[in-house]
Design an enzyme around this catalytic site. Structure first.
Site, PDB file in Angstrom:
ATOM      1  N   ASP A  15       0.833  -1.205   0.000  1.00  0.00           N
ATOM      2  CA  ASP A  15       0.000   0.000   0.000  1.00  0.00           C
ATOM      3  C   ASP A  15       0.870   1.258   0.000  1.00  0.00           C
ATOM      4  OD1 ASP A  15      -2.330   1.482   0.069  1.00  0.00           O
ATOM      5  OD2 ASP A  15      -2.561   1.334   2.244  1.00  0.00           O
ATOM      6  N   ASN A  17       1.386   3.443  -2.741  1.00  0.00           N
ATOM      7  CA  ASN A  17       2.024   3.881  -3.994  1.00  0.00           C
ATOM      8  C   ASN A  17       1.591   5.302  -4.363  1.00  0.00           C
ATOM      9  OD1 ASN A  17       3.052   1.322  -4.192  1.00  0.00           O
ATOM     10  ND2 ASN A  17       1.684   0.643  -5.822  1.00  0.00           N
ATOM     11  N   TRP A  20       2.989   7.956  -1.942  1.00  0.00           N
ATOM     12  CA  TRP A  20       4.427   8.147  -2.185  1.00  0.00           C
ATOM     13  C   TRP A  20       4.626   9.045  -3.415  1.00  0.00           C
ATOM     14  CZ3 TRP A  20       7.420   6.958  -6.440  1.00  0.00           C
ATOM     15  CH2 TRP A  20       8.813   7.092  -6.272  1.00  0.00           C
ATOM     16  N   HIS A  32       2.887   3.422  -8.775  1.00  0.00           N
ATOM     17  CA  HIS A  32       2.701   1.995  -9.092  1.00  0.00           C
ATOM     18  C   HIS A  32       3.938   1.445  -9.811  1.00  0.00           C
ATOM     19  CE1 HIS A  32      -1.264   2.250  -7.577  1.00  0.00           C
ATOM     20  NE2 HIS A  32      -1.784   2.930  -8.578  1.00  0.00           N
ATOM     21  N   SER A  60      -7.037  -5.540  -5.928  1.00  0.00           N
ATOM     22  CA  SER A  60      -8.226  -6.113  -5.279  1.00  0.00           C
ATOM     23  C   SER A  60      -9.423  -6.041  -6.220  1.00  0.00           C
ATOM     24  CB  SER A  60      -8.537  -5.351  -3.988  1.00  0.00           C
ATOM     25  OG  SER A  60      -9.058  -4.075  -4.303  1.00  0.00           O
ATOM     26  N   GLU A  62     -12.047  -4.660  -5.490  1.00  0.00           N
ATOM     27  CA  GLU A  62     -12.558  -3.289  -5.333  1.00  0.00           C
ATOM     28  C   GLU A  62     -11.754  -2.291  -6.177  1.00  0.00           C
ATOM     29  OE1 GLU A  62     -11.833  -5.361  -2.652  1.00  0.00           O
ATOM     30  OE2 GLU A  62     -13.946  -5.869  -2.329  1.00  0.00           O
ATOM     31  N   LEU A 126      11.710 -19.922  -4.173  1.00  0.00           N
ATOM     32  CA  LEU A 126      10.638 -19.126  -3.554  1.00  0.00           C
ATOM     33  C   LEU A 126       9.326 -19.264  -4.326  1.00  0.00           C
ATOM     34  CD1 LEU A 126      10.141 -16.930  -1.307  1.00  0.00           C
ATOM     35  CD2 LEU A 126      10.595 -15.231  -3.094  1.00  0.00           C
ATOM     36  N   SER A 191      -8.099  -5.060   4.774  1.00  0.00           N
ATOM     37  CA  SER A 191      -8.639  -4.798   3.436  1.00  0.00           C
ATOM     38  C   SER A 191      -9.036  -6.041   2.629  1.00  0.00           C
ATOM     39  CB  SER A 191      -7.634  -3.960   2.626  1.00  0.00           C
ATOM     40  OG  SER A 191      -7.380  -2.753   3.276  1.00  0.00           O
ATOM     41  N   GLU A 202       1.017 -13.120  12.440  1.00  0.00           N
ATOM     42  CA  GLU A 202       1.494 -11.936  13.153  1.00  0.00           C
ATOM     43  C   GLU A 202       1.381 -10.752  12.197  1.00  0.00           C
ATOM     44  OE1 GLU A 202       2.532 -11.706  16.351  1.00  0.00           O
ATOM     45  OE2 GLU A 202       1.987 -13.817  16.564  1.00  0.00           O
TER      46      GLU A 202
HETATM   47  C1  FPP Z   1      -2.071   0.340  -3.296  1.00  0.00           C
HETATM   48  O1  FPP Z   1      -1.500   1.629  -3.255  1.00  0.00           O
HETATM   49  C2  FPP Z   1      -1.464  -0.365  -4.392  1.00  0.00           C
HETATM   50  C3  FPP Z   1      -2.153  -0.895  -5.444  1.00  0.00           C
HETATM   51  C4  FPP Z   1      -3.595  -0.830  -5.592  1.00  0.00           C
HETATM   52  C5  FPP Z   1      -1.422  -1.553  -6.519  1.00  0.00           C
HETATM   53  C6  FPP Z   1      -0.264  -2.363  -6.065  1.00  0.00           C
HETATM   54  C7  FPP Z   1       0.522  -2.660  -7.220  1.00  0.00           C
HETATM   55  C8  FPP Z   1       1.868  -2.673  -7.290  1.00  0.00           C
HETATM   56  C9  FPP Z   1       2.759  -2.467  -6.141  1.00  0.00           C
HETATM   57  C10 FPP Z   1       2.511  -2.965  -8.547  1.00  0.00           C
HETATM   58  C11 FPP Z   1       2.448  -4.430  -8.774  1.00  0.00           C
HETATM   59  C12 FPP Z   1       2.993  -4.665 -10.064  1.00  0.00           C
HETATM   60  C13 FPP Z   1       2.996  -5.815 -10.682  1.00  0.00           C
HETATM   61  C14 FPP Z   1       3.722  -5.877 -11.929  1.00  0.00           C
HETATM   62  C15 FPP Z   1       2.317  -7.005 -10.172  1.00  0.00           C
HETATM   63  P1  FPP Z   1      -2.454   2.863  -3.440  1.00  0.00           P
HETATM   64  O2  FPP Z   1      -2.454   3.237  -4.866  1.00  0.00           O
HETATM   65  O3  FPP Z   1      -3.806   2.566  -2.887  1.00  0.00           O
HETATM   66  O4  FPP Z   1      -1.736   3.937  -2.589  1.00  0.00           O
HETATM   67  P2  FPP Z   1      -2.455   5.103  -1.768  1.00  0.00           P
HETATM   68  O5  FPP Z   1      -3.258   4.443  -0.689  1.00  0.00           O
HETATM   69  O6  FPP Z   1      -1.306   5.881  -1.248  1.00  0.00           O
HETATM   70  O7  FPP Z   1      -3.293   5.873  -2.738  1.00  0.00           O
END
Ligand code: FPP
Length: 244
Positions: A15, A17, A20, A32, A60, A62, A126, A191, A202
């Site tokens: 979470d 992205n 940030w 992302h 998700s 959602e 892994l 979530s 944990e």
């Molecule tokens: C939540 O952060 C993150 C997501 C909904 C997407 C997660 C995806 C990645 C980390 C990339 C994965 C990539 C591949 C290739 C599988 P948010 O956008 O909700 O952040 P915020 O809460 O700060 O808005």
């Protein structure tokens, strides 16, 4: 770092992205992208530490309600990832697995997910599971439907349905339950992620956003885990096979 106890299975809610990116004055999608760029490091850190399974919450059910451009970007990011990283996953002996309501995904991505799973199935390193279009409530509901169908067909006695039967109808039937659930960006919630499976996991929440989640941050989470006393509802600590 030598740790007393290493979790066998670590689940991660990636979470933060968007936040940030916002802090850097960038568009959400750049967050992302930066998040996807973290995957390799985290996989390597997990493998190095002796973790056997990681499960990553990538999208998700959602999340389909996000702006169309953002959803499209995330699908493209995944598509590119599968195109460019499959060879590396194979080389690194990683098993690629995808769970969730995968029929929601664009058909070309479904094909790439199947290919990645098939081509890495015989690897022994892994075991990395990505959750896409995932909803834990839906996963449990589908398991209930499957068991109800078997009961209607007279193949099982409803009174005999066990927790094991339910678990064996979840997307994660081939995986042990997570020992540790990590969530980035400081939010204190799960979530709709692996609700059944994390019953005794944990929890570890860090203020770092996912794009800031380095191998070092992963090791900090493992260090915190190693100090936890897992009692599984008992009064005395219980050493699981994973912890022994
Ligand atoms: C939540 O952060 C993150 C997501 C909904 C997407 C997660 C995806 C990645 C980390 C990339 C994965 C990539 C591949 C290739 C599988 P948010 O956008 O909700 O952040 P915020 O809460 O700060 O808005």
């Amino acid at each position: 770092m030598s740790l007393e106890k290493i979790p066998q299975h670590v689940a991660l809610i990636m979470d933060g992205n968007g936040r940030w990116a916002g802090r850097q004055g960038l568009a959400r999608i750049r967050g992302h992208q930066a998040g996807a760029d973290r995957l390799e490091d985290v996989m390597r850190a997990a493998e190095k530490a002796g973790v056997k399974y990681i499960t990553l919450y990538a999208f998700s059910k959602e999340n389909w309600h996000r702006p169309k451009d953002e959803v499209q970007f995330l699908m493209q990011l995944l598509s590119n990832y599968l195109d460019h990283k499959l060879a590396e996953l194979k080389k690194n002996n990683i098993v690629f697995n995808a769970i969730g309501c995968l029929t929601d995904m664009p058909s070309e991505i479904q094909a790439k997910l199947s290919r990645a799973a098939e081509e890495t199935a015989s690897n022994t390193g892994l075991f990395v599971t990505f959750a896409f279009s995932y909803s834990s409530r839906l996963e449990i509901t589908e398991a209930c439907r499957a068991l109800a169908r078997l009961a209607v067909q007279g193949k099982i006695d409803p009174e005999m349905i066990s927790e094991k039967d339910v678990a064996s109808h979840l997307y994660t039937s081939a995986l042990p339950d997570p020992d540790l659930l990590i969530r980035t960006s400081g939010e204190m919630r799960v979530s709709n992620f692996l609700l059944w499976q994390i019953s005794y996991a944990e929890l570890y929440v860090t203020e770092k956003c996912w794009p800031e989640f380095t191998a070092e941050e992963f090791q900090k989470a493992l260090a915190a885990y190693s100090l936890r006393e897992r009692r599984f509802g008992r009064t005395e600590p219980l050493n699981t096979g994973a912890d022994a």
